[in-house]
Design a protein around this motif. Structure first.
Motif, PDB file in Angstrom:
ATOM      1  N   ASP A  93       0.834  -1.205   0.000  1.00 11.39           N
ATOM      2  CA  ASP A  93       0.000   0.000   0.000  1.00 11.39           C
ATOM      3  C   ASP A  93       0.870   1.258   0.000  1.00 11.39           C
ATOM      4  OD1 ASP A  93      -2.303  -1.545   0.024  1.00 11.39           O
ATOM      5  OD2 ASP A  93      -2.445  -1.535   2.211  1.00 11.39           O
ATOM      6  N   ASN A  96       2.300   1.666  -3.536  1.00 10.48           N
ATOM      7  CA  ASN A  96       1.256   2.172  -4.447  1.00 10.48           C
ATOM      8  C   ASN A  96       0.904   3.622  -4.148  1.00 10.48           C
ATOM      9  OD1 ASN A  96       0.421   0.198  -6.450  1.00 10.48           O
ATOM     10  ND2 ASN A  96      -0.170  -1.094  -4.719  1.00 10.48           N
ATOM     11  N   CYS A  99       3.460   5.568  -5.903  1.00  9.71           N
ATOM     12  CA  CYS A  99       3.149   5.518  -7.342  1.00  9.71           C
ATOM     13  C   CYS A  99       2.003   6.468  -7.685  1.00  9.71           C
ATOM     14  CB  CYS A  99       2.784   4.097  -7.755  1.00  9.71           C
ATOM     15  SG  CYS A  99       4.181   2.965  -7.828  1.00  9.71           S
ATOM     16  N   ASP A 100       0.995   6.533  -6.816  1.00  9.58           N
ATOM     17  CA  ASP A 100      -0.139   7.433  -7.055  1.00  9.58           C
ATOM     18  C   ASP A 100       0.314   8.889  -7.074  1.00  9.58           C
ATOM     19  OD1 ASP A 100      -1.900   5.310  -7.187  1.00  9.58           O
ATOM     20  OD2 ASP A 100      -2.595   5.504  -5.112  1.00  9.58           O
ATOM     21  N   GLU A 106      -0.312   2.152 -14.541  1.00  9.82           N
ATOM     22  CA  GLU A 106      -0.540   0.835 -13.937  1.00  9.82           C
ATOM     23  C   GLU A 106       0.440  -0.213 -14.466  1.00  9.82           C
ATOM     24  OE1 GLU A 106      -2.641  -1.384 -11.081  1.00  9.82           O
ATOM     25  OE2 GLU A 106      -2.793   0.751 -11.582  1.00  9.82           O
ATOM     26  N   ARG A 109       3.948   0.409 -12.949  1.00  9.15           N
ATOM     27  CA  ARG A 109       4.058   0.128 -11.516  1.00  9.15           C
ATOM     28  C   ARG A 109       4.020  -1.369 -11.235  1.00  9.15           C
ATOM     29  NH1 ARG A 109      -0.623   2.769  -7.991  1.00  9.15           N
ATOM     30  NH2 ARG A 109      -0.464   4.460  -9.515  1.00  9.15           N
ATOM     31  N   LYS A 110       3.124  -2.101 -11.915  1.00  7.86           N
ATOM     32  CA  LYS A 110       3.048  -3.551 -11.684  1.00  7.86           C
ATOM     33  C   LYS A 110       4.350  -4.233 -12.066  1.00  7.86           C
ATOM     34  CE  LYS A 110      -1.955  -4.326 -12.091  1.00  7.86           C
ATOM     35  NZ  LYS A 110      -3.029  -4.963 -12.893  1.00  7.86           N
ATOM     36  N   ILE A 113       7.137  -3.086  -9.495  1.00 10.65           N
ATOM     37  CA  ILE A 113       6.958  -3.624  -8.141  1.00 10.65           C
ATOM     38  C   ILE A 113       7.433  -5.062  -8.091  1.00 10.65           C
ATOM     39  CG2 ILE A 113       5.240  -4.373  -6.434  1.00 10.65           C
ATOM     40  CD1 ILE A 113       3.644  -1.828  -7.124  1.00 10.65           C
ATOM     41  N   SER A 145      10.223   1.957  -3.459  1.00 13.57           N
ATOM     42  CA  SER A 145       9.329   3.101  -3.674  1.00 13.57           C
ATOM     43  C   SER A 145       9.990   4.194  -4.501  1.00 13.57           C
ATOM     44  CB  SER A 145       8.882   3.669  -2.323  1.00 13.57           C
ATOM     45  OG  SER A 145       8.211   2.691  -1.563  1.00 13.57           O
ATOM     46  N   HIS A 149       8.815   4.293  -9.851  1.00 17.60           N
ATOM     47  CA  HIS A 149       8.228   5.257 -10.776  1.00 17.60           C
ATOM     48  C   HIS A 149       9.241   5.777 -11.807  1.00 17.60           C
ATOM     49  CE1 HIS A 149       9.984   8.673  -8.492  1.00 17.60           C
ATOM     50  NE2 HIS A 149       9.712   7.937  -7.430  1.00 17.60           N
TER      51      HIS A 149
END
Length: 240
Positions: A93, A96, A99-100, A106, A109-110, A113, A145, A149
């Motif tokens: 979380d 993400n 990333c947000d 998407e 990031r997938k 990660i 983290s 990105h």
């Protein structure tokens, strides 16, 4: 590119950073070294926009960190010396959430990660609370983290502290890959043999002043980086 011109930061009567100027070019790994209290973290926090500074200018890819702070931060990622994360969140979380903030697509990031969680052997821990992690595990989440990105500028303050040998190796490999992609990497470290083997250029700061800067070969000559650093410490001189 990071470009610093005549940077000054004071705390009361003390000049923590005293009129320093240098550049970190694209496609370059730059090490920033100095003793505790020399001004390394103060400089890094100015570059990243965490702390204001008294005078001078800092440009991130041509944009002023004072005037265009959000645009500058979109270009960079920062890994602090102490990974102060949201401990009530699960690792996935938190990643993400980062990333947000960077509007990371998407698909990217997938892919990243999975890539970095596997690299740092954290995939089985992504659904665990950060509060249950050791310092080294938190450092790995901070690194994931920062990398997920795909920043153009990577800034790290003592990134190897608390990491196991495999993770140290992996971070060095990531730095080399980013350098090959033309990205800009700036990091502070006390591990001088790592800096000597890894970096293109190095800056040495002492008592807030930049006392040496140049390519690794220019700085160390026939000596080791450790020898050069210790000699500068013993000299008590602040001449470049």
């Amino acid at each position: 590119m990071i470009e610093i011109s005549n940077l000054v930061k004071t705390y009361g009567e003390k000049r923590a950073v005293d009129n320093i100027s240098f550049k970190v070019n694209d496609g370059e790994i730059f090490a920033f070294i100095g003793h505790n209290g020399a001004g390394k973290t103060t400089t890094i926090k100015a570059i990243t926009g965490i702390n204001d500074f008294d005078s001078g200018e800092i440009l991130i890819n041509g944009k002023s960190i004072k005037e265009d702070q959000i645009d500058c931060k979109k270009e960079m990622a920062y890994v602090p010396d102490n990974p102060d994360l949201y401990e009530n969140m699960k690792a996935i979380d938190f990643i993400n959430f980062i990333c947000d903030m960077y509007d990371t697509p998407e698909e990217i990031r997938k892919r990243n990660i999975i890539k970095y969680a596997d690299m740092f052997e954290m995939r089985n821990n992504l659904n665990d609370l950060i509060s249950t992690f050791s310092h080294g595990m938190k450092q790995k989440i901070a690194l994931i983290s920062a990398l997920v990105h795909e920043p153009k500028v990577l800034i790290m303050d003592e990134p190897f502290v608390g990491l196991d040998p495999k993770a140290v190796f992996d971070v060095k490999q990531v730095m080399k890959e980013m350098c090959e992609q033309g990205k800009c990497i700036f990091f502070s470290t006390h591990i001088l043999d790592v800096a000597e083997k890894l970096c293109d250029r190095v800056g040495i700061i002492k008592s807030g002043k930049l006392v040496k800067i140049g390519s690794m070969e220019e700085i160390k000559g026939d000596e080791s980086l450790e020898q050069v650093f210790l000699e500068l410490e013993e000299e008590g001189s602040t001449n470049v």
